[in-house]
Design an enzyme around this catalytic site. Structure first.
Site, PDB file in Angstrom:
ATOM      1  N   ARG A 128      16.239 -17.842  -9.347  1.00 47.21           N
ATOM      2  CA  ARG A 128      14.883 -18.198  -8.904  1.00 47.21           C
ATOM      3  C   ARG A 128      13.822 -18.094  -9.995  1.00 47.21           C
ATOM      4  O   ARG A 128      12.934 -18.935 -10.083  1.00 47.21           O
ATOM      5  CB  ARG A 128      14.486 -17.310  -7.726  1.00 47.21           C
ATOM      6  CG  ARG A 128      15.298 -17.634  -6.508  1.00 47.21           C
ATOM      7  CD  ARG A 128      14.971 -16.741  -5.348  1.00 47.21           C
ATOM      8  NE  ARG A 128      15.824 -17.113  -4.225  1.00 47.21           N
ATOM      9  CZ  ARG A 128      15.833 -16.491  -3.065  1.00 47.21           C
ATOM     10  NH1 ARG A 128      15.043 -15.466  -2.864  1.00 47.21           N
ATOM     11  NH2 ARG A 128      16.628 -16.887  -2.101  1.00 47.21           N
TER      12      ARG A 128
ATOM     13  N   ASP B 209       0.827  -1.219   0.000  1.00 46.84           N
ATOM     14  CA  ASP B 209       0.000   0.000   0.000  1.00 46.84           C
ATOM     15  C   ASP B 209       0.857   1.263   0.000  1.00 46.84           C
ATOM     16  O   ASP B 209       0.462   2.295  -0.545  1.00 46.84           O
ATOM     17  CB  ASP B 209      -1.003   0.002   1.165  1.00 46.84           C
ATOM     18  CG  ASP B 209      -0.374  -0.333   2.507  1.00 46.84           C
ATOM     19  OD1 ASP B 209       0.799  -0.746   2.535  1.00 46.84           O
ATOM     20  OD2 ASP B 209      -1.059  -0.185   3.534  1.00 46.84           O
TER      21      ASP B 209
HETATM   22  C1  LIG Z   1       9.635 -16.908   3.684  1.00 49.98           C
HETATM   23  C2  LIG Z   1      10.719 -15.929   3.308  1.00 49.98           C
HETATM   24  C3  LIG Z   1      12.051 -16.328   3.334  1.00 49.98           C
HETATM   25  C4  LIG Z   1      13.060 -15.431   2.988  1.00 49.98           C
HETATM   26  N1  LIG Z   1      14.366 -15.835   3.064  1.00 49.98           N
HETATM   27  C5  LIG Z   1      15.361 -14.950   2.804  1.00 49.98           C
HETATM   28  C6  LIG Z   1      16.732 -15.309   2.960  1.00 49.98           C
HETATM   29  O1  LIG Z   1      17.056 -16.424   3.340  1.00 49.98           O
HETATM   30  N2  LIG Z   1      17.677 -14.367   2.695  1.00 49.98           N
HETATM   31  C7  LIG Z   1      17.343 -13.103   2.288  1.00 49.98           C
HETATM   32  O2  LIG Z   1      18.252 -12.280   2.060  1.00 49.98           O
HETATM   33  N3  LIG Z   1      16.051 -12.729   2.141  1.00 49.98           N
HETATM   34  C8  LIG Z   1      15.063 -13.617   2.396  1.00 49.98           C
HETATM   35  N4  LIG Z   1      13.755 -13.230   2.262  1.00 49.98           N
HETATM   36  C9  LIG Z   1      13.483 -11.854   1.848  1.00 49.98           C
HETATM   37  C10 LIG Z   1      13.672 -10.903   3.039  1.00 49.98           C
HETATM   38  O3  LIG Z   1      13.000 -11.419   4.157  1.00 49.98           O
HETATM   39  C11 LIG Z   1      13.122  -9.519   2.702  1.00 49.98           C
HETATM   40  O4  LIG Z   1      13.695  -9.056   1.507  1.00 49.98           O
HETATM   41  C12 LIG Z   1      13.454  -8.511   3.801  1.00 49.98           C
HETATM   42  O5  LIG Z   1      13.162  -9.033   5.074  1.00 49.98           O
HETATM   43  C13 LIG Z   1      12.691  -7.231   3.593  1.00 49.98           C
HETATM   44  O6  LIG Z   1      12.930  -6.405   4.713  1.00 49.98           O
HETATM   45  P1  LIG Z   1      12.167  -5.031   4.849  1.00 49.98           P
HETATM   46  O7  LIG Z   1      12.593  -4.424   6.132  1.00 49.98           O
HETATM   47  O8  LIG Z   1      12.364  -4.256   3.590  1.00 49.98           O
HETATM   48  O9  LIG Z   1      10.609  -5.435   4.863  1.00 49.98           O
HETATM   49  P2  LIG Z   1       9.755  -6.219   5.960  1.00 49.98           P
HETATM   50  O10 LIG Z   1      10.618  -6.978   6.898  1.00 49.98           O
HETATM   51  O11 LIG Z   1       8.686  -6.960   5.252  1.00 49.98           O
HETATM   52  O12 LIG Z   1       9.107  -5.040   6.803  1.00 49.98           O
HETATM   53  C14 LIG Z   1       8.097  -4.229   6.261  1.00 49.98           C
HETATM   54  C15 LIG Z   1       7.578  -3.353   7.389  1.00 49.98           C
HETATM   55  O13 LIG Z   1       6.780  -2.312   6.833  1.00 49.98           O
HETATM   56  C16 LIG Z   1       5.576  -2.212   7.577  1.00 49.98           C
HETATM   57  N5  LIG Z   1       4.550  -1.598   6.725  1.00 49.98           N
HETATM   58  C17 LIG Z   1       4.234  -1.881   5.437  1.00 49.98           C
HETATM   59  N6  LIG Z   1       3.257  -1.070   5.000  1.00 49.98           N
HETATM   60  C18 LIG Z   1       2.950  -0.257   6.036  1.00 49.98           C
HETATM   61  C19 LIG Z   1       1.999   0.787   6.226  1.00 49.98           C
HETATM   62  N7  LIG Z   1       1.169   1.173   5.252  1.00 49.98           N
HETATM   63  N8  LIG Z   1       1.938   1.387   7.446  1.00 49.98           N
HETATM   64  C20 LIG Z   1       2.759   1.003   8.457  1.00 49.98           C
HETATM   65  N9  LIG Z   1       3.684   0.032   8.339  1.00 49.98           N
HETATM   66  C21 LIG Z   1       3.766  -0.590   7.141  1.00 49.98           C
HETATM   67  C22 LIG Z   1       5.266  -3.639   7.996  1.00 49.98           C
HETATM   68  O14 LIG Z   1       4.331  -3.668   9.049  1.00 49.98           O
HETATM   69  C23 LIG Z   1       6.676  -4.094   8.390  1.00 49.98           C
HETATM   70  O15 LIG Z   1       6.983  -3.653   9.695  1.00 49.98           O
HETATM   71  C24 LIG Z   1      12.725 -14.112   2.593  1.00 49.98           C
HETATM   72  C25 LIG Z   1      11.387 -13.711   2.574  1.00 49.98           C
HETATM   73  C26 LIG Z   1      10.392 -14.604   2.934  1.00 49.98           C
HETATM   74  C27 LIG Z   1       8.962 -14.139   2.924  1.00 49.98           C
END
Ligand SMILES: Cc1cc2nc3c(=O)[nH]c(=O)nc-3n(C[C@H](O)[C@H](O)[C@H](O)COP(=O)(O)OP(=O)(O)OC[C@H]3O[C@@H](n4cnc5c(N)ncnc54)[C@H](O)[C@@H]3O)c2cc1C
Length: 281
Positions: free
Chosen positions: A268, A206
């Protein structure tokens, strides 16, 4: 919650937390997350995190990353990711993150698809939980950071190419306007909108939609990482990912006749395409 901060960080996954830990301690920071602080994809990462284990691996690491990204990656971002990886790992260990080690105490490197060599550090198969727990604990100790869970950004305040704040719905369901001179969107991906996904359903992208609405430049939105292997389930629920390091350590994929049908360590997207071909049969 106050009406104004120096910085608002939307998102409490690894991206949001790492940013909070690197901002000057005299800045007042609001960090919000849609659901519980643990409900982010960062918690779900399993296989591990890649690192430049030795400077002689730089060229191969760079090439592997560019190839997996169809050579559309920003070269400067790939370079930054590789060159800073060792420092990041050391910083993570400084926060207490524990990576698997060999019997002689050295770090154990495993392999994942598209990597031509072993360069992945891991903590069992819950690397994301290990890293995120420690980063979030470190952020919670910062006196200048206020964390609000169950708080959703629903709009951005923009005027003349400037963003002055956000509109949010707080934990009590109240609509609020909060101002800040810097807004950081660390809101993760869009996996939650797919029918079958390993991601949390709350991660719907979003915030990216808000960027489109406000003419904020976005890049590479056509690149959505499709992970090839999950446990099959009839139930409509978040899918359990079978980590890539399982294939990196030698697991093979077989077709309905029990025959191996592809190179399990393809990038992938290419491996997912091979699996789809088999499913169509
Ligand atoms: C099952 C799985 C396994 C994975 N394994 C690996 C791996 O082994 N190695 C690797 O490098 N990567 C892996 N990944 C990918 C990795 O987890 C992600 O790329 C990374 O964690 C993203 O981090 P982020 O902080 O950007 O997002 P996220 O950790 O998803 O955090 C997003 C945050 O934004 C918040 N948010 C979103 N929209 C809003 C809003 N409108 N208002 C308020 N808050 C909001 C959410 O609540 C959350 O707190 C994996 C992913 C998955 C799903």
């Amino acid at each position: 919650m106050k009406k104004s901060y120096d910085v608002i960080i939307v998102g409490a996954g690894v991206a949001g937390c790492f940013a909070a830990l690197h901002l000057p301690p005299d800045r007042q920071i609001l960090m919000i997350t849609k659901e519980d602080i643990t409900e982010c994809d960062s918690y779900l990462a399993q296989g591990g995190i890649c690192v430049l284990k030795d400077p002689s691996d730089y060229d191969a690491f760079f090439e592997d990353t560019m190839r997996a990204g169809h050579y559309e990656n920003r070269k400067e971002s790939v370079d930054c990711m590789i060159r800073s990886s060792k420092d990041v790992i050391e910083e993570l260990m400084g926060y207490g993150v524990d990576f698997a080690r060999n019997p002689d105490g050295t770090l154990e490197f495993t392999r994942e698809a598209a990597h031509s060599t072993n360069r992945i550090l891991h903590h069992e198969d819950i690397t994301g939980e290990e890293i995120t727990t420690h980063l979030q604990a470190a952020v919670k100790k910062l006196p200048n950071v206020e964390i609000h869970e169950h708080t959703r950004m629903v709009d951005l305040l923009t005027e003349k190419n400037r963003c002055d704040g956000i509109v949010l719905i707080d934990e009590d369901g109240k609509l609020q306007v909060v101002f800040a001179s810097h807004i950081l969107l660390a809101t993760g991906g869009i996996g939650g909108i797919y029918e079958n996904s390993t991601n949390y359903p709350s991660l719907t992208g979003d915030s990216l939609a808000l960027c489109l609405k406000h003419d904020i430049k976005l890049e590479h939105l056509n690149y959505v990482q499709i992970h090839p292997t999950t446990f099959y389930s009839e139930k409509k629920e978040r899918r359990f990912l079978v980590s890539e390091s399982v294939r990196g350590e030698g697991a093979v994929l077989r077709d309905k006749n029990g025959e191996r049908f592809t190179d399990e360590l393809l990038p992938r997207d290419l491996l997912s395409a091979e699996i789809l071909k088999q499913m169509a049969k």
